[in-house]
Design an enzyme around this catalytic site. Sequence first.
Site, short mmCIF file in Angstrom:
data_model
loop_
_atom_site.label_atom_id
_atom_site.label_comp_id
_atom_site.label_asym_id
_atom_site.label_seq_id
_atom_site.Cartn_x
_atom_site.Cartn_y
_atom_site.Cartn_z
N ARG A 1 2.53 1.68 0.64
CA ARG A 1 2.56 1.05 -0.69
C ARG A 1 2.67 2.10 -1.80
O ARG A 1 3.43 1.91 -2.74
CB ARG A 1 1.31 0.18 -0.88
CG ARG A 1 1.45 -1.11 -0.13
CD ARG A 1 0.23 -2.01 -0.16
NE ARG A 1 0.59 -3.25 0.51
CZ ARG A 1 -0.20 -4.32 0.61
NH1 ARG A 1 -1.42 -4.30 0.10
NH2 ARG A 1 0.23 -5.40 1.22
N TYR B 1 9.17 -5.71 -0.88
CA TYR B 1 8.67 -5.24 0.45
C TYR B 1 7.34 -4.48 0.34
O TYR B 1 6.88 -4.18 -0.73
CB TYR B 1 9.75 -4.55 1.26
CG TYR B 1 10.37 -3.24 0.88
CD1 TYR B 1 9.83 -2.36 -0.04
CD2 TYR B 1 11.56 -2.84 1.52
CE1 TYR B 1 10.44 -1.15 -0.32
CE2 TYR B 1 12.18 -1.63 1.25
CZ TYR B 1 11.60 -0.79 0.32
OH TYR B 1 12.21 0.40 0.06
N GLU B 2 6.73 -4.28 1.47
CA GLU B 2 5.36 -3.72 1.55
C GLU B 2 4.35 -4.54 0.77
O GLU B 2 3.43 -3.98 0.16
CB GLU B 2 5.33 -2.26 1.05
CG GLU B 2 6.04 -1.29 1.93
CD GLU B 2 5.55 -1.37 3.36
OE1 GLU B 2 6.40 -1.30 4.25
OE2 GLU B 2 4.35 -1.54 3.58
N GLY B 3 4.50 -5.85 0.81
CA GLY B 3 3.61 -6.73 0.04
C GLY B 3 4.24 -6.99 -1.31
O GLY B 3 4.38 -6.07 -2.11
#
Lengths: 587, 587
Positions: B292, B433-435
């Site tokens: 993140r 992406y990545e949350g």
Amino acid sequence: MDYRAPVTDMVHVMRHVAGLDDALAKGLHPDLSAELVDQILEEAGKFAGDAIAPLNRIGDTNGPKLAEGVVKTPPGWKETYRDWADAGWNALPGPAEHGGQGLPGLLNAACIEMWNAASLSFGIAPLLTMGGIEALTKHATPELQELYLGKLISGEWTATMNLTEPQAGSDLAALRARAEPAGDGTYRITGQKIYITYGEHDMTDNIVHMVLARLPDAPAGTKGISLFLVPKILPDGSRNDVFCNGMEHKLGLHGSPTCTMVFGDKGGATGWLIGEENRGLACMFTMMNNARLGVGLQGVAACERAYQQALSYARDRRQGRAASWQGDGMAPIIAHPDVQRMLMTMKGFTQAARAICYITAGALDRAHFEAEADARRRAHERASLMTPIAKAFSTDLANEVASLGVQVHGGMGYVEETGAAQHLRDARILAIYEGTNGIQAIDLVTRKLPLSGGETVRVEIARLRAVADRVTKEGGAAYGDTASRLREAVESLDRATSHLLKALSGNAQQDALAGATPYLRLFGLTLGAASLAESALASAEGDPLAAGRVALARFFAENQASLAPGLAETIIHGGTFTESAELALAS
Amino acid sequence: MDYRAPVTDMVHVMRHVAGLDDALAKGLHPDLSAELVDQILEEAGKFAGDAIAPLNRIGDTNGPKLAEGVVKTPPGWKETYRDWADAGWNALPGPAEHGGQGLPGLLNAACIEMWNAASLSFGIAPLLTMGGIEALTKHATPELQELYLGKLISGEWTATMNLTEPQAGSDLAALRARAEPAGDGTYRITGQKIYITYGEHDMTDNIVHMVLARLPDAPAGTKGISLFLVPKILPDGSRNDVFCNGMEHKLGLHGSPTCTMVFGDKGGATGWLIGEENRGLACMFTMMNNARLGVGLQGVAACERAYQQALSYARDRRQGRAASWQGDGMAPIIAHPDVQRMLMTMKGFTQAARAICYITAGALDRAHFEAEADARRRAHERASLMTPIAKAFSTDLANEVASLGVQVHGGMGYVEETGAAQHLRDARILAIYEGTNGIQAIDLVTRKLPLSGGETVRVEIARLRAVADRVTKEGGAAYGDTASRLREAVESLDRATSHLLKALSGNAQQDALAGATPYLRLFGLTLGAASLAESALASAEGDPLAAGRVALARFFAENQASLAPGLAETIIHGGTFTESAELALAS
């Protein structure tokens, strides 16, 4: 990926926010009734959703092809365009004496929104034609009108705008295309124009190019530019010396050919003067103002299309648990507060942009149809004030709404097959063409605020204040802080306006230019918040949509109009950066 | 289209805002000096600009090709990747006992920014590898570490993260991939994973997949998920049963293969458990938190690249006249106040995002290197608080900056050859992406604000208040309203934080979730404004860049932090919409 025209919303804002009910009551459109408006929009919505919307992805993946100067449009486009013109949609706003239906521009604005929501690439073609019709109607000789207006109004032919050259974009003073008198009343046009939308295509037998060029003895700068009509096919049926020699590879609008046009490579394209020599820019502005509202409507259209797709996805897609979801399994993502925020922002922005564009269209109608000259003048100035906001605010929002649409889809939004990304790519040009949004903001501040010595903008602000008063008086508990936020926004706009008018009249031109973009945003947010509130207040008793309108107006006031005081602060105290920009941007 | 790493800016913020000077003075990095940092970043900048940046457009126009399960990366990528790994760049932060250089994450963060500014599609590959290294270092058995860590740290092999399945995106509880114990200590993995970045490629001989799957007897939901290491090539040299059977057609990042991975189509892929059974999510979070911050750095990178290109264009392109331009002919557009606003917004956003990401990286270093356990705990909590802001704020800004970059280019920005549009397309995934950024905002509000009973966020706010005090005391007239705007932003953040903590502890979870996204924005703007001010205050006497830093800090405070009170208003009073969203979104 479907599109369904939101006819109920459209008619509601036309009648209660853009002044249609009032115009009908006043008898400005004697042949029209609210019922007829409903019927026409229902029909237009069917055509847009059933016939045009399916072309949108085809155009994106299977764009026009250029070979030896001929552009072949995507499969189905030619047929659909002809069906559309045959059904009379192009002729809606045209003057009756040339075969048009003479319907109000406000009605046409709603239709323009539909064609473009169905497909921006498709909808841009008639937008340009309508601009051409406007310029010819106002400035061309009766002979030219006789030759061209009928075919343009029916949609049998299309029109283009040829302004931009590589060195002349926002600054038309730099343009170089030349026009030499041929001695027979015509001119020989030579030069290259770029970014010409539908400059060449196979949907119609002829294309009428409106071209800016300089006469041999023309003064330098913008006072030496003339406007010419240059048809692809000459009245005698022969091919004119104007050809497409390239198409742009663009981020979006893949369905629409963006052409480089070469005039006079074989000796000179034949053109006819529109209006007076060296007064071409004034004629072109007729066309551009019309086109600017059109692009604003494209912004509304992009918002609506992206919103519909995101809403549909958010109802279907299930992920996680949510307090408001009592059903089995994972909740539809529309039940999550953060997704609700995105969707309500999208819907609120869409409706705000629509209201502003429709208000502008309604004002243009009044500038034409009002009985009193003074009422026409005031309406014209109101439309002039609103046009840059309609263009720039709507298209800024289109970028934001299309981006939110991608975000609602999560990873799926980044995959082209989903279609959400196409809306983002397509919408991105809207803030650029027909005058960048920066140019619009400068136009708003430097040319429109001073109209009638500031009276035009003052009247508009007074109207917005009156809406806030109405919310205080008529709005109930469900409106929450709507009245307070709206009032703060109006007072912020008032302060910022006074600051800018003072800067313009004093020696602080740079400060006014520095604040132009946040000022346009502030104006748009305030107009949007007021329009949503008006729309909510105007709901008839028992209207099942009434509570939703109130909720949306409240959301917009509390979550968007709340930014207004900060924007005013920025406009009033944040403009000194121009003095130190050179240092700040050094590295 | 070139990229030149802004080493001076990077080092300045590392030293004076992200705490590197203080860490060096404290002896936390005994082998490092400010001079060495300079040298390393200069070298990294050369590699990024000279070797990686030219790949960016090649990857966009000539993406990876999939044929029979084999993915061929774009021309030049394999060679450049190997040169890059051979030069030791992948090993920079890795532990020394496995061949890494053990350098601070803050230093690596600056390098990650460079690789990604040069090419996001290229830079994402090592980001995932570094996440894999982190997970293996913390959770894998010594045997697995021995087999895999060395090759991953050297960059000889890459790693991937395999989380998403069609029905399990933001909600991992729904994932279905299965793992059956084989009886020999290994597991047989079956299932399908989608959106796997560099899931298959030809740059390295092996690819180490980190895969989430469920054991046969696992409980439902997130407590029944385990993490497995599944190599493409097994230790005995044979091919494992994991194959790429499709690549996504994406809006951007065309250079990076996004794969659908099928595990166990021929009976089961062999995998090894990482960490404990059913505790896979905790292990994966190690990797994800790292990733993140990495994506936040990609956001910084996207901002920087778009800014550099827009700045260069604005200096070259000439249109119109400007008060500040006394030269011949048309002014470079950088002389126009509205263009200056766009460029200063871009630069201010870039530096704000960079400062926040570097602060986070610096805090992670302290969580590792501080001598006192309590200092390590506090640093870890600070990094935890900052990570969602670093990820989401930076990537929201990346979208905005890339879009402004297109706008600065006018019509040229919409033409793909220019390259500005690629930055917009590439950057658009970062907020997803990545949350998704919505998930980050919820993480910030519901998990990070309550850390140490609210003490972690209170300490951060006190630090920000102290920066405002410093500007009041130390900043001169050139700072304008910087101190006032910053102080108002800090107090707005304070009020909003108290509101959310109260909502969380009471019965107003929905209200907290509703305000999460504007709260993250408010936090980011306040951190950004404070960081730019700190950066300005820290300029050494006689530094030629000092005045520019002050001008940028002032611009940011007066034009961006000015929105903070409105955001607080929205967070505190605007959250009731969840009660009526269903009505508002009905039509």
